[in-house]
Motif scaffolding. Sequence first.
Motif, PDB file in Angstrom:
ATOM      1  N   VAL A  38      48.128  48.177  19.276  1.00 56.83           N
ATOM      2  CA  VAL A  38      49.016  47.809  18.178  1.00 56.83           C
ATOM      3  C   VAL A  38      48.440  46.594  17.463  1.00 56.83           C
ATOM      4  CG1 VAL A  38      51.371  47.266  17.453  1.00 56.83           C
ATOM      5  CG2 VAL A  38      50.987  48.490  19.596  1.00 56.83           C
ATOM      6  N   ALA A  39      48.433  46.618  16.135  1.00 58.01           N
ATOM      7  CA  ALA A  39      48.017  45.474  15.323  1.00 58.01           C
ATOM      8  C   ALA A  39      49.208  45.013  14.495  1.00 58.01           C
ATOM      9  CB  ALA A  39      46.848  45.853  14.412  1.00 58.01           C
ATOM     10  N   PHE A  40      49.587  43.748  14.662  1.00 56.03           N
ATOM     11  CA  PHE A  40      50.693  43.146  13.912  1.00 56.03           C
ATOM     12  C   PHE A  40      50.119  42.165  12.899  1.00 56.03           C
ATOM     13  CE2 PHE A  40      52.364  44.057  18.166  1.00 56.03           C
ATOM     14  CZ  PHE A  40      53.557  44.712  17.906  1.00 56.03           C
ATOM     15  N   TYR A  41      50.367  42.396  11.616  1.00 57.71           N
ATOM     16  CA  TYR A  41      49.887  41.472  10.599  1.00 57.71           C
ATOM     17  C   TYR A  41      50.714  40.198  10.577  1.00 57.71           C
ATOM     18  CZ  TYR A  41      46.236  43.988   8.066  1.00 57.71           C
ATOM     19  OH  TYR A  41      45.052  44.576   7.706  1.00 57.71           O
ATOM     20  N   ALA A  42      50.027  39.077  10.354  1.00 57.04           N
ATOM     21  CA  ALA A  42      50.641  37.781  10.074  1.00 57.04           C
ATOM     22  C   ALA A  42      49.838  37.184   8.933  1.00 57.04           C
ATOM     23  CB  ALA A  42      50.615  36.873  11.292  1.00 57.04           C
ATOM     24  N   GLY A  43      50.310  37.375   7.700  1.00 57.31           N
ATOM     25  CA  GLY A  43      49.507  36.974   6.553  1.00 57.31           C
ATOM     26  C   GLY A  43      48.295  37.876   6.427  1.00 57.31           C
ATOM     27  N   HIS A  44      47.113  37.269   6.307  1.00 54.11           N
ATOM     28  CA  HIS A  44      45.877  38.039   6.154  1.00 54.11           C
ATOM     29  C   HIS A  44      45.217  38.358   7.493  1.00 54.11           C
ATOM     30  CE1 HIS A  44      45.338  36.325   1.801  1.00 54.11           C
ATOM     31  NE2 HIS A  44      46.338  37.168   1.905  1.00 54.11           N
ATOM     32  N   ASP A  45      45.790  37.855   8.585  1.00 52.05           N
ATOM     33  CA  ASP A  45      45.216  38.078   9.906  1.00 52.05           C
ATOM     34  C   ASP A  45      46.129  38.983  10.721  1.00 52.05           C
ATOM     35  OD1 ASP A  45      43.391  37.898  11.950  1.00 52.05           O
ATOM     36  OD2 ASP A  45      43.585  35.734  12.247  1.00 52.05           O
ATOM     37  N   VAL A  46      45.652  39.430  11.883  1.00 50.99           N
ATOM     38  CA  VAL A  46      46.454  40.297  12.739  1.00 50.99           C
ATOM     39  C   VAL A  46      46.431  39.803  14.171  1.00 50.99           C
ATOM     40  CG1 VAL A  46      46.063  42.356  11.326  1.00 50.99           C
ATOM     41  CG2 VAL A  46      44.555  41.890  13.251  1.00 50.99           C
ATOM     42  N   ALA A  47      47.515  40.074  14.868  1.00 51.48           N
ATOM     43  CA  ALA A  47      47.557  39.938  16.320  1.00 51.48           C
ATOM     44  C   ALA A  47      47.310  41.334  16.872  1.00 51.48           C
ATOM     45  CB  ALA A  47      48.901  39.398  16.776  1.00 51.48           C
ATOM     46  N   LEU A  48      46.202  41.499  17.579  1.00 53.10           N
ATOM     47  CA  LEU A  48      45.785  42.806  18.065  1.00 53.10           C
ATOM     48  C   LEU A  48      45.965  42.890  19.570  1.00 53.10           C
ATOM     49  CD1 LEU A  48      44.372  45.575  17.555  1.00 53.10           C
ATOM     50  CD2 LEU A  48      42.186  44.384  17.909  1.00 53.10           C
ATOM     51  N   PHE A  49      46.637  43.940  20.021  1.00 56.28           N
ATOM     52  CA  PHE A  49      46.834  44.206  21.440  1.00 56.28           C
ATOM     53  C   PHE A  49      46.308  45.606  21.731  1.00 56.28           C
ATOM     54  CE2 PHE A  49      50.108  41.347  19.955  1.00 56.28           C
ATOM     55  CZ  PHE A  49      50.157  40.348  20.920  1.00 56.28           C
ATOM     56  N   ARG A  50      45.391  45.720  22.698  1.00 59.41           N
ATOM     57  CA  ARG A  50      44.819  47.030  23.049  1.00 59.41           C
ATOM     58  C   ARG A  50      44.543  47.060  24.545  1.00 59.41           C
ATOM     59  NH1 ARG A  50      39.372  48.092  20.228  1.00 59.41           N
ATOM     60  NH2 ARG A  50      39.019  45.963  20.931  1.00 59.41           N
ATOM     61  N   GLU A  51      44.675  48.235  25.121  1.00 59.07           N
ATOM     62  CA  GLU A  51      44.286  48.442  26.519  1.00 59.07           C
ATOM     63  C   GLU A  51      43.811  49.876  26.706  1.00 59.07           C
ATOM     64  OE1 GLU A  51      46.775  45.790  29.611  1.00 59.07           O
ATOM     65  OE2 GLU A  51      47.950  47.352  28.627  1.00 59.07           O
ATOM     66  N   PRO A  52      42.731  50.087  27.459  1.00 63.97           N
ATOM     67  CA  PRO A  52      42.270  51.445  27.745  1.00 63.97           C
ATOM     68  C   PRO A  52      42.919  51.988  29.018  1.00 63.97           C
ATOM     69  CG  PRO A  52      40.651  49.888  28.536  1.00 63.97           C
ATOM     70  CD  PRO A  52      41.761  49.064  27.924  1.00 63.97           C
ATOM     71  N   VAL A  53      44.223  51.822  29.120  1.00 63.99           N
ATOM     72  CA  VAL A  53      44.974  52.249  30.300  1.00 63.99           C
ATOM     73  C   VAL A  53      46.215  53.009  29.832  1.00 63.99           C
ATOM     74  CG1 VAL A  53      44.177  50.258  31.634  1.00 63.99           C
ATOM     75  CG2 VAL A  53      46.354  50.121  30.410  1.00 63.99           C
ATOM     76  N   PRO A  54      46.835  53.792  30.715  1.00 62.59           N
ATOM     77  CA  PRO A  54      48.063  54.487  30.339  1.00 62.59           C
ATOM     78  C   PRO A  54      49.166  53.506  29.947  1.00 62.59           C
ATOM     79  CG  PRO A  54      47.141  55.432  32.343  1.00 62.59           C
ATOM     80  CD  PRO A  54      46.363  54.187  32.065  1.00 62.59           C
ATOM     81  N   PHE A  94      41.143  49.755  15.109  1.00 57.94           N
ATOM     82  CA  PHE A  94      39.950  48.933  14.940  1.00 57.94           C
ATOM     83  C   PHE A  94      40.234  47.880  13.872  1.00 57.94           C
ATOM     84  CE2 PHE A  94      38.332  53.257  16.006  1.00 57.94           C
ATOM     85  CZ  PHE A  94      37.912  52.956  17.300  1.00 57.94           C
ATOM     86  N   VAL A  95      39.747  46.675  14.096  1.00 56.22           N
ATOM     87  CA  VAL A  95      39.965  45.566  13.168  1.00 56.22           C
ATOM     88  C   VAL A  95      38.630  44.957  12.786  1.00 56.22           C
ATOM     89  CG1 VAL A  95      41.050  43.317  12.819  1.00 56.22           C
ATOM     90  CG2 VAL A  95      42.236  45.067  14.143  1.00 56.22           C
ATOM     91  N   ARG A  96      38.412  44.755  11.489  1.00 57.98           N
ATOM     92  CA  ARG A  96      37.209  44.106  10.974  1.00 57.98           C
ATOM     93  C   ARG A  96      37.601  43.143   9.859  1.00 57.98           C
ATOM     94  NH1 ARG A  96      35.580  46.900  14.622  1.00 57.98           N
ATOM     95  NH2 ARG A  96      33.626  48.074  14.769  1.00 57.98           N
ATOM     96  N   GLU A  97      36.802  42.098   9.678  1.00 64.02           N
ATOM     97  CA  GLU A  97      37.007  41.160   8.569  1.00 64.02           C
ATOM     98  C   GLU A  97      36.264  41.640   7.341  1.00 64.02           C
ATOM     99  OE1 GLU A  97      35.889  38.319   5.647  1.00 64.02           O
ATOM    100  OE2 GLU A  97      34.457  39.074   7.151  1.00 64.02           O
ATOM    101  N   LEU A  98      36.906  41.547   6.192  1.00 61.71           N
ATOM    102  CA  LEU A  98      36.276  41.864   4.916  1.00 61.71           C
ATOM    103  C   LEU A  98      37.009  41.090   3.828  1.00 61.71           C
ATOM    104  CD1 LEU A  98      34.289  43.481   3.203  1.00 61.71           C
ATOM    105  CD2 LEU A  98      35.948  45.357   3.156  1.00 61.71           C
ATOM    106  N   GLY A  99      36.277  40.305   3.056  1.00 65.96           N
ATOM    107  CA  GLY A  99      36.877  39.541   1.979  1.00 65.96           C
ATOM    108  C   GLY A  99      37.871  38.500   2.437  1.00 65.96           C
ATOM    109  N   GLY A 100      37.672  37.965   3.647  1.00 71.37           N
ATOM    110  CA  GLY A 100      38.583  36.954   4.160  1.00 71.37           C
ATOM    111  C   GLY A 100      39.907  37.494   4.645  1.00 71.37           C
ATOM    112  N   VAL A 139      32.059  53.172   8.103  1.00 69.50           N
ATOM    113  CA  VAL A 139      31.583  53.719   6.836  1.00 69.50           C
ATOM    114  C   VAL A 139      32.539  53.338   5.709  1.00 69.50           C
ATOM    115  CG1 VAL A 139      31.169  55.851   5.551  1.00 69.50           C
ATOM    116  CG2 VAL A 139      30.295  55.608   7.883  1.00 69.50           C
ATOM    117  N   LEU A 140      33.837  53.429   5.961  1.00 68.33           N
ATOM    118  CA  LEU A 140      34.818  53.067   4.946  1.00 68.33           C
ATOM    119  C   LEU A 140      34.663  51.604   4.538  1.00 68.33           C
ATOM    120  CD1 LEU A 140      37.323  53.443   3.195  1.00 68.33           C
ATOM    121  CD2 LEU A 140      38.722  53.038   5.239  1.00 68.33           C
ATOM    122  N   LEU A 141      34.564  50.710   5.509  1.00 67.94           N
ATOM    123  CA  LEU A 141      34.436  49.298   5.178  1.00 67.94           C
ATOM    124  C   LEU A 141      33.108  49.006   4.490  1.00 67.94           C
ATOM    125  CD1 LEU A 141      36.026  47.528   8.268  1.00 67.94           C
ATOM    126  CD2 LEU A 141      37.041  48.081   6.067  1.00 67.94           C
TER     127      LEU A 141
END
Length: 269
Positions: A38-54, A94-100, A139-141
Amino acid sequence: MCELLALSSSRPARLSLSLRALASHGDMDGVAPDGWGVAFYAGHDVALFREPVPAAHSPLVQYLEDQGPRTQLAISHIRHATHGAVSLANTQPFVRELGGRSHVFAHNGHLPGIWDNPGFSLGTDRPVGETDSEQACCVLLGRMRGLWRDGMLPALSDRLALLEGFAAELCTMGPANFLYADGDVLFAHGHRRIQRATGKVEPPGLWMLQSLCADASTTAVQSESISVATTGQSLVLVASVPLTADAWQPLTSGQIVVVREGRVITPVA
């Protein structure tokens, strides 16, 4: 099947989602065996939580269900692996920086020809994992970088036009349902997916629910999978399947919906 979910609201909202219940829409036991994020936006940034588990076995999932941050824009993904190991690197979004800004991408589908397609060769943006979804994200970015060159917010019409071309190409390789956010708007592209009722791969690939609130009244969107309480605000939910008994609308094959602060703004002028 992978499951996608996005929230866009006019004011910060507490999104209480049961990833275990959400996973059950694609997996009969509802454990999301190959990971969740899950990615939660806060302004221009995100709080990202991920796990490769059930999801059913994760204390972090339980914490987020009860204490997830308030946000105006969130994207969630439940993984059922079709390519690549079960690992953190292959876990979406997936999260990447682009244009700040933090850009978030999540995909549902299978794109077996993407590595051999010359139109989807990589530039400066490179995958960390091995999935077709992350290849598509990079590719999109890479294509978007030309629009974000000077660090200013590009015209929405230019971003949408680029995304429409990208999505059309992606659809030629397989099911291409995806959510993409750039810190300004949410783009949701519906295509096709395995329909649980028939077992066939066909539209719709995404569904949308709009709740428009014109005054300070409180409106609740709630089910076993998701709960959002809205007070004097508008919200849009996009998901792989309808999650409540409300009047969800299917996206047609190839349709892109643009959402900003809880309101659909497609068509873009």
